[in-house]
Design a protein around this motif. Structure first.
Motif: not given
Length: 306
Positions: A142-156
């Motif tokens: 997981p990325l350290s930034n929670g927003f980017w982790d959630k958003k990028l995984n959702a798009r992937r």
């Protein structure tokens, strides 16, 4: 708050632009990288120097410049990945020999798809579930930034990829009942010098992540190496090569050795497409490699071969 603002106001709207327009921005950024902002140049240059001791300085600098050009293309393509359509993705990313995976699927065999950070792996993550009959799975930290982790995984995962945390891999496979193809990029620096597999890679004694071989043996999954090839800007093909469909019949280290040799061959064919900015060789080589290897083999055989 700032991350969300950057995503919705800048990054995502930018991704909606045609790639040819996005490349204009990254062309300018490329000029900055090789002049004003020498991004990790010491790391990049050092990695290339050690990996190709027999090349001339001119040849090594050419690889360096082409790498930075490729890196900026990846920035555009990575942003485009947030919004690229299914039709565009399948037009720009094709598999040369899908029959390798089709045969394994017909045998109801789950697969570990292994490779390195070479060419555009982000489009593969997003499109893998569209390319093969296997249920696509991706393992990542997981990325350290929670927003980017959630958003990028959702798009992937919007086309069906299941993204799972590396710490819950075993829980996932123990409960899983589907025929899966699990994407593993295994060229990163290992977390523990004493738990990895040590071998020569790009003219350097290198610690190799041993996770794929362990997973293949524990869950009896086939191992397929893939290489990504840039046909032209924004267009890639994927080439598959089966390493084994019977991992439990191989000796300790054979899967890892074959994978690394295949990756090395891919890198030598077009070195500019590998990510040279990673601090790949930051682990210290253990003093007693022979002793360590002996203990690793004994532990592996006790677990998987008795």
């Amino acid at each position: 708050m700032f991350s969300a603002l950057a995503y919705y106001v800048l990054i995502y709207p930018l991704s909606l632009l045609p790639l040819r327009i996005m490349y204009l921005f990254t062309d300018f950024f490329y000029l900055l990288l090789i002049t004003v902002i020498p991004y990790r140049r010491k790391v990049v240059r050092g990695n290339i120097e050690r990996s190709f001791p027999n090349k001339t300085t001119k040849e090594k600098r050419k690889i360096e410049r082409r790498f930075y050009r490729h890196l900026t293309d990846l920035l555009a393509e990575g942003a485009k990945n947030l919004s690229i359509s299914k039709r565009q993705l399948l037009k720009r990313f094709k598999v040369e020999n899908p029959e390798v995976m089709e045969q394994l699927y017909a045998q109801k065999k789950s697969v570990l798809l292994v490779s390195g950070h070479y060419n555009n792996w982000e489009w593969l993550i997003t499109g893998q579930n569209l390319l093969f009959s296997h249920q696509a799975v991706g393992i990542g930290m997981p990325l350290s930034n929670g927003f980017w982790d959630k958003k990028l995984n959702a798009r992937r995962s919007r086309f069906g990829m299941k993204v799972i945390h590396s710490k819950i891999v075993h829980d996932f496979f123990k409960k899983n009942t589907e025929i899966t193809s699990t994407l593993v990029l295994a060229d990163q620096s290992p977390g523990d010098s004493n738990k990895c597999y040590w071998m020569e890679f790009l003219n350097q004694t290198s610690g190799i992540v041993f996770g794929p071989e362990m997973l293949a043996n524990k869950y009896n999954q086939a191992v397929v190496y893939f290489s990504l090839h840039k046909i032209k800007r924004g267009h890639y093909t994927m080439r598959l090569k089966e390493i084994t469909s019977s991992p439990q019949e191989l000796k300790y280290g054979e899967i890892t050795e074959q994978f690394v040799h295949l990756l090395e061959k891919t890198i030598h064919e077009a070195p500019e497409y590998w990510i040279w900015s990673h601090k790949r060789w930051k682990r210290t080589v253990p003093e007693d490699l022979d002793g360590l290897r002996k203990k690793q083999i004994e532990k592996f055989n006790e677990k998987f071969r008795v």
